[in-house]
Design a protein around this motif. Structure first.
Motif, PDB file in Angstrom:
ATOM      1  N   VAL A 123     -12.907 -20.533  48.498  1.00 56.46           N
ATOM      2  CA  VAL A 123     -12.850 -20.767  47.660  1.00 56.46           C
ATOM      3  C   VAL A 123     -13.286 -22.388  48.405  1.00 56.46           C
ATOM      4  O   VAL A 123     -13.784 -23.327  47.043  1.00 56.46           O
ATOM      5  CB  VAL A 123     -11.501 -21.420  47.028  1.00 56.46           C
ATOM      6  N   THR A 124     -13.872 -22.682  49.512  1.00 56.26           N
ATOM      7  CA  THR A 124     -14.313 -24.234  50.256  1.00 56.26           C
ATOM      8  C   THR A 124     -16.509 -23.558  49.526  1.00 56.26           C
ATOM      9  O   THR A 124     -16.669 -24.842  49.974  1.00 56.26           O
ATOM     10  CB  THR A 124     -13.858 -23.808  51.396  1.00 56.26           C
ATOM     11  N   LYS A 125     -16.001 -22.989  49.102  1.00 57.76           N
ATOM     12  CA  LYS A 125     -17.729 -23.067  49.113  1.00 57.76           C
ATOM     13  C   LYS A 125     -17.824 -22.853  47.762  1.00 57.76           C
ATOM     14  O   LYS A 125     -17.408 -22.173  47.448  1.00 57.76           O
ATOM     15  CB  LYS A 125     -18.770 -21.786  49.719  1.00 57.76           C
ATOM     16  N   PRO A 126     -19.614 -22.689  46.965  1.00 58.41           N
ATOM     17  CA  PRO A 126     -19.595 -23.146  45.569  1.00 58.41           C
ATOM     18  C   PRO A 126     -20.035 -22.285  45.488  1.00 58.41           C
ATOM     19  O   PRO A 126     -19.484 -21.890  43.803  1.00 58.41           O
ATOM     20  CB  PRO A 126     -20.959 -24.436  45.164  1.00 58.41           C
ATOM     21  N   LEU A 127     -20.334 -20.979  46.058  1.00 57.68           N
ATOM     22  CA  LEU A 127     -20.623 -19.441  45.457  1.00 57.68           C
ATOM     23  C   LEU A 127     -18.917 -19.170  44.901  1.00 57.68           C
ATOM     24  O   LEU A 127     -18.636 -18.281  44.307  1.00 57.68           O
ATOM     25  CB  LEU A 127     -21.487 -18.695  46.365  1.00 57.68           C
TER      26      LEU A 127
END
Length: 128
Positions: A123-127
């Motif tokens: 969840v720390t990345k946009p994807l």
């Protein structure tokens, strides 16, 4: 009746090219129908819808829906064959409906599976 069934199975093999297992299953279903007809003192395959429906009603008490579907399919093809060969002048199977296939509820996830699914994306990345 046995000769008509044998001729039909030959037709399935030569003209329709159906698999041997299908031919055997159809033959078995039609022999069962013929045996029931003989037990009812009927010497020919009936064109009366009520007789066909009574046979199918009796069969539903001890057959799965998939077996009933195959039996109805065999009888439909057989009656079309008899009509084509001018053995009968009407096809009672045109008014017979196939049983509905059983519907199964989808499998549910356990609480542990839901937790693992929710934890899977980053969840720390946009994807994610």
């Amino acid at each position: 009746m046995e000769q008509l069934i044998a001729d039909f199975v030959h037709y399935l093999d030569v003209e329709r090219g159906l698999a041997k297992t299908t031919q055997t299953s159809y033959q078995q279903d039609l022999r069962e129908f013929a045996a029931w007809l003989e037990s009812q003192q009927l010497a020919e395959f009936p064109v009366e819808l009520a007789v066909v429906q009574e046979f199918l009603r009796v069969q539903t008490t001890n057959k799965a829906a998939s077996s009933m579907s195959r039996m109805i399919s065999a009888m439909r093809k057989f009656y079309r064959y008899l009509l084509r060969e001018s053995v009968i002048d009407q096809d009672p199977m045109t008014l017979v409906a196939s049983p509905k296939p059983a519907q199964h509820l989808p499998a549910t996830l356990s609480g542990n599976e839901i937790d693992r699914l929710m934890a899977a994306p980053n969840v720390t990345k946009p994807l994610g």
